[in-house]
Design an enzyme around this catalytic site. Structure first.
Site: not given
Ligand code: TAP
Length: 494
Positions: A188, A262, A296, A398
């Site tokens: 997903k 992660e 991240c 962050e």
């Molecule tokens: P999130 O809002 O957490 O979204 C990540 C994924 O989770 C998306 O596919 C999102 O779908 C999905 N999601 C949202 N609500 C959910 C639920 N209730 N159940 C299951 N899945 C759900 O993060 P983001 O804004 O896309 O990314 C930024 C964050 O990712 C930052 O905090 C960053 O630090 C972190 N990140 C961490 C790493 C590592 S390796 N630690 C690497 C990259 C990014 P939608 O797209 O539809 O919202």
């Protein structure tokens, strides 16, 4: 062989071919659910639509993955390795086209996107080799006549949920580890960057990966992602995203399930007076602003020894001011493209305003670039604020945007305490030449990854994971692959 011109024109054809598609049981089918628009963040144009997967389509994908698991897990490791090598070759051959899809939906400059696609191809080859090196152990026993074998068996069906900042690699690492271990996967991807994942699925089909082994469902995380989390036939969730959603997943999982999370970071850099300052400046700017800071492991906050503080601040400010922004398709070599959406842009502005209101000094950026080229996109100049304190969000949360805060320190112990003063523990950076400082800092920093005199915290051979609210489990390296296996102890009596 296509000409370059034909390849450029093929971009929107590629996206049109993936319009409304779901990849289930080895084929693309038009989703029957609501259509959601996908926007190019550099100019606001809608580049295509995805289909929100319906409960029936989610069920079809999970059932296909469950059926395929029996066959895929029984394949010889060398067969799975061949499929991964082929996948890597196909991805590398089509890197430019795949990069254009990514740039159109995510905003990063084309050359940076191409680099990410090529790194995914490398990951395929790395995991292809690892697939053939998974072995068990015969462990010492406690009685004569017995033999204890510890074997590794693939976990089963993996639900992979990924964010938008690295649309190829963050999908790819989970895909590669699944393929190598004998697991099957339902992916997903982020709602705003779905086409890169669908393009990867296209390559999986071309590589001859059997039907059902890889499936891609598009739509909202709160519905489709959550359905995977709750599905009793999904054995493991491999999640990358925010700490808030990661925690929600952990708490809302209705069955006992393998989880790797992660999550977010708030990564410090410490620059001591012994450091090579130009190298530290270069590292700070690269890891602070690459991908608009939407990483991240981005450098969010920098602690600088007071004797070199003013020099460092002015050099970082000047280097940030030199960075060139552009629409990633039109300016493939730009240093920064558009931010991925309005959300991280607004958060960046919010953290900047908070810092300025609390007394930080603006050193560089602080606004959107001027000119028609940028008017309709989510652009923001790389921004540096100095004289920060831990009262400011820029130092304690962050940002996930092109904003870096700097603060002076007098003693190394003080810098360590400030760096560890966070609920996160993903990556930390140190610039120093004094060996005692290097040893003291690398031991004391409470982070999963510590980079000294460089900013490349993650490499494919080493485990990559966070501590505290930055997650559980690993990607990369043998440790990353082990996340996709269960151990079984077989005790034989002869
Ligand atoms: P999130 O809002 O957490 O979204 C990540 C994924 O989770 C998306 O596919 C999102 O779908 C999905 N999601 C949202 N609500 C959910 C639920 N209730 N159940 C299951 N899945 C759900 O993060 P983001 O804004 O896309 O990314 C930024 C964050 O990712 C930052 O905090 C960053 O630090 C972190 N990140 C961490 C790493 C590592 S390796 N630690 C690497 C990259 C990014 P939608 O797209 O539809 O919202």
């Amino acid at each position: 062989m296509n000409t370059q011109h034909e390849k450029n024109n093929s971009l929107f054809e590629s996206i049109a071919a993936l319009e409304g598609a779901l990849f289930i049981d080895g084929e693309f089918r038009k989703g029957t659910g609501a259509r959601l628009p996908v926007e190019n963040p550099a100019n606001g144009e809608v580049i295509g639509h995805i289909a929100a997967a319906t409960p029936a389509e989610i069920e079809a994908a999970v059932s296909a993955a469950r059926r395929a698991f029996r066959l895929w897990s029984a394949e010889l490791p060398k067969t799975r390795a061949r499929a991964l090598h082929r996948l890597g070759e196909l991805i590398a051959e089509d890197a430019l086209n795949m990069a254009k899809i990514m740039t159109s939906e995510q905003g990063k400059p084309l050359n940076e996107a191409k680099g990410e696609i090529l790194k995914l191809a490398e990951a395929c080859h790395f995991y292809a080799e690892e697939a053939t090196r998974v072995h068990g152990e015969i462990v010492p026993n406690d009685q004569h006549g017995f033999q204890s074998l510890v074997v590794r068996e693939p976990v089963g069906v993996v639900g992979a949920i990924t964010p938008w900042n690295y649309p190829a690699e963050l999908v790819g690492w989970k895909l590669c580890a699944s393929l190598a271990s004998g697991c099957t996967i339902v992916i997903k991807p982020a709602e705003i960057t779905p086409f890169t994942a669908l393009a990867i699925a296209e390559k999986c089909a071309e590589a001859g990966i059997p039907a059902g082994v890889v499936n891609v469902l598009t739509g909202k995380g709160s519905l489709i992602g959550q359905a995977l989390v709750e599905h009793p036939q999904v054995d493991k969730i491999a999640f990358t995203g925010s700490s808030a959603v990661g925690l929600h997943i952990q708490q809302s999982c209705p069955q006992v399930k393998r989880l790797s999370l992660e999550l977010g970071g708030n990564c410090p850099m410490i620059v001591t007076a012994s450091a090579d300052i130009p190298a530290a400046v270069k590292g700070a700017v690269r890891r602070g602003f690459r991908n608009c800071g939407q990483i991240c492991i981005a450098v969010n906050r920098i602690y600088v020894h007071r004797p070199v503080y003013d020099d460092f601040v002015s050099q970082v400010g000047a280097a940030a001011d030199r960075l060139v922004l552009g629409n990633g398709l039109e300016m493939p070599d730009a240093d920064l493209g558009a931010m991925a959406s309005a959300e991280p842009l607004n958060k960046t502005r919010g953290h900047l305003n908070d810092a300025l209101e609390k007394g930080a000094r603006l050193i560089a950026g602080g606004k959107a670039p001027e000119g028609a080229h940028y008017a309709a996109g989510y652009f923001f100049r790389p921004t540096v604020v100095a004289d920060c304190t831990h009262e400011m969000q820029v130092m304690t949360e962050e940002t996930f945007g092109p904003l870096v805060g700097i603060m002076p320190f007098d003693r190394v112990e003080e810098a360590i305490a400030l760096a560890n003063d966070t609920p996160y523990g993903l990556a930390a950076y140190v610039y120093a030449r004094d060996l005692t400082e290097i040893h003291t800092l690398s031991a004391a920093l409470d982070y999963g990854n510590v980079a000294i005199n460089n900013v490349d915290a993650g490499i494919m051979n080493a485990p990559y994971g966070g501590r505290k609210q930055s997650g559980v489990g690993y990607e990369h390296g043998r440790e990353g692959l082990l996340e996709y296996f269960n151990f079984k102890h077989i005790r034989l009596y002869h």
